[in-house]
Design an enzyme around this catalytic site. Sequence first.
Site, PDB file in Angstrom:
ATOM      1  N   ARG A 111      -9.598  25.976 -61.602  1.00 48.40           N
ATOM      2  CA  ARG A 111      -9.906  26.613 -62.883  1.00 48.40           C
ATOM      3  C   ARG A 111      -8.735  27.394 -63.482  1.00 48.40           C
ATOM      4  NH1 ARG A 111     -15.377  27.811 -60.669  1.00 48.40           N
ATOM      5  NH2 ARG A 111     -16.745  26.190 -61.516  1.00 48.40           N
ATOM      6  N   LYS A 133      -0.106  23.784 -76.179  1.00 47.62           N
ATOM      7  CA  LYS A 133      -0.843  22.515 -76.178  1.00 47.62           C
ATOM      8  C   LYS A 133      -0.534  21.763 -74.891  1.00 47.62           C
ATOM      9  CE  LYS A 133      -1.550  21.056 -80.973  1.00 47.62           C
ATOM     10  NZ  LYS A 133      -1.190  20.017 -81.962  1.00 47.62           N
ATOM     11  N   GLU A 175      12.136  16.534 -84.365  1.00 52.70           N
ATOM     12  CA  GLU A 175      11.262  17.697 -84.520  1.00 52.70           C
ATOM     13  C   GLU A 175      11.994  18.838 -85.228  1.00 52.70           C
ATOM     14  OE1 GLU A 175       8.137  17.686 -84.016  1.00 52.70           O
ATOM     15  OE2 GLU A 175       7.701  16.130 -82.526  1.00 52.70           O
ATOM     16  N   LYS A 212       8.071  27.439 -85.141  1.00 53.44           N
ATOM     17  CA  LYS A 212       6.831  27.056 -84.474  1.00 53.44           C
ATOM     18  C   LYS A 212       6.054  28.279 -83.995  1.00 53.44           C
ATOM     19  CE  LYS A 212       4.587  23.898 -81.376  1.00 53.44           C
ATOM     20  NZ  LYS A 212       4.668  22.702 -80.527  1.00 53.44           N
ATOM     21  N   GLU A 222      -5.193  25.572 -83.744  1.00 53.84           N
ATOM     22  CA  GLU A 222      -5.084  24.486 -84.717  1.00 53.84           C
ATOM     23  C   GLU A 222      -6.349  24.307 -85.550  1.00 53.84           C
ATOM     24  OE1 GLU A 222      -2.351  20.639 -84.374  1.00 53.84           O
ATOM     25  OE2 GLU A 222      -4.306  20.287 -83.477  1.00 53.84           O
ATOM     26  N   ARG A 226      -1.751  25.534 -88.323  1.00 53.18           N
ATOM     27  CA  ARG A 226      -0.972  24.868 -87.286  1.00 53.18           C
ATOM     28  C   ARG A 226      -0.888  23.360 -87.509  1.00 53.18           C
ATOM     29  NH1 ARG A 226      -1.093  26.004 -80.738  1.00 53.18           N
ATOM     30  NH2 ARG A 226       0.374  24.347 -80.186  1.00 53.18           N
ATOM     31  N   ASN A 230       2.044  18.880 -87.593  1.00 48.86           N
ATOM     32  CA  ASN A 230       1.790  17.459 -87.353  1.00 48.86           C
ATOM     33  C   ASN A 230       2.367  16.563 -88.437  1.00 48.86           C
ATOM     34  OD1 ASN A 230       0.022  17.225 -84.855  1.00 48.86           O
ATOM     35  ND2 ASN A 230      -1.101  18.774 -86.013  1.00 48.86           N
ATOM     36  N   HIS A 233       3.311  12.949 -87.781  1.00 50.24           N
ATOM     37  CA  HIS A 233       2.667  12.564 -86.529  1.00 50.24           C
ATOM     38  C   HIS A 233       1.439  11.667 -86.702  1.00 50.24           C
ATOM     39  CE1 HIS A 233       5.375  15.549 -84.977  1.00 50.24           C
ATOM     40  NE2 HIS A 233       4.932  15.391 -83.746  1.00 50.24           N
ATOM     41  N   HIS A 237       2.490   8.910 -84.470  1.00 50.82           N
ATOM     42  CA  HIS A 237       1.754   8.705 -83.220  1.00 50.82           C
ATOM     43  C   HIS A 237       1.172   7.303 -83.146  1.00 50.82           C
ATOM     44  CE1 HIS A 237       0.836  13.038 -81.629  1.00 50.82           C
ATOM     45  NE2 HIS A 237       2.003  12.578 -81.235  1.00 50.82           N
ATOM     46  N   HIS A 253       9.360   9.426 -78.454  1.00 49.42           N
ATOM     47  CA  HIS A 253       8.482  10.163 -79.375  1.00 49.42           C
ATOM     48  C   HIS A 253       9.192  10.480 -80.692  1.00 49.42           C
ATOM     49  CE1 HIS A 253       5.386  12.951 -80.724  1.00 49.42           C
ATOM     50  NE2 HIS A 253       6.332  13.857 -80.922  1.00 49.42           N
TER      51      HIS A 253
END
Length: 350
Positions: A111, A133, A175, A212, A222, A226, A230, A233, A237, A253
Amino acid sequence: MNALMESQNVRIALDLNEFERFVTQRNPTKIAVIVDENTHEHCYPLLKPFLPTEHLLIEIQSGEQNKTLTTCSHIWQQMTDYAMDRKGMVINLGGGVIGDMGGFCATTYKRGIDFIQMPTTLLSQVDASVGGKLGIDFQQFKNHIGTFKIPNLVYIYIPFLQTLSARQLLSGYAEVIKHCLIADADKWQTLQQSNYHTLDWQDIVQHSVAVKAQVVDTDPYERGLRKILNFGHTIGHAIESYYLTDDQRALLHGEAIAIGMMCEAYLAQQKGFIGESDLNRITQYIDKLYPTLTIKDEEVAAIAQLTRQDKKNEGGKIQCTLLEQVGKANFNQPITLNEVSQALQWYQGL
């Protein structure tokens, strides 16, 4: 130290002394260091003198295609065999794949245990390691399973960049471009006037992390702002995912995001948000740096379909981040499959 970077537990350094002090003060019962074959060879030897003598080294195979539950099971098994308890610590020594997956493994093991992100690529230093993230890919979908958790420390050691290939460094630079286009028009102007090969990487990393950190501090989960991170992306993506299993055509990427930014800038221009001159400057700058991808006509529809699984989508609508102007972006902009296909076809014609 910038207060926003402080809130994200980020340190940018030219040595590893502060890292060593942090680990000593935290006093974990056991430490696991996650590496891939590249960081094992090039980065671990630099870090090892600053680690306790006794620690577990977990090596995984590099590459986005290995960011899976199967690899997580391997990591969890080694941590279990090493009898790590809840006072243990994971150190993720690698790029975005190791940071995303290693952090995910740490936050789910018993956990949740402490973890440090030590990003070794430009991509992970300017983007992936900051903001909490974490996650893995599922089937063909990027980061489909994951969590949010700010690391106990993000230690950005600039000299790790010297271990990168030219292709990996350029991938991360996408980025950097993104952060300027969505949040800093002046810095975008500076980039266009600069020689990529003589950039001050410490300055570049500090700027991107500050951009960022400011966004993430405002919207950590997000829910809104936020999502501007993206930009590029939604389509990027989809492109990355489509070619992921094609050994001959797989993209890094940043290479996919570079194409995604051009395509999404085109959509912004088509919707009247930015002018044609801005679109041309964005396209020309990115196109001269990154290799051109040949997208076959029969692949366009399949790539477009992958955008339907984007995590920003709501109510069955594809939600995209589009530039309102250079230096400012709007999130939750609905786009259609047809518009995605048009953007990809426009890119083919460049």
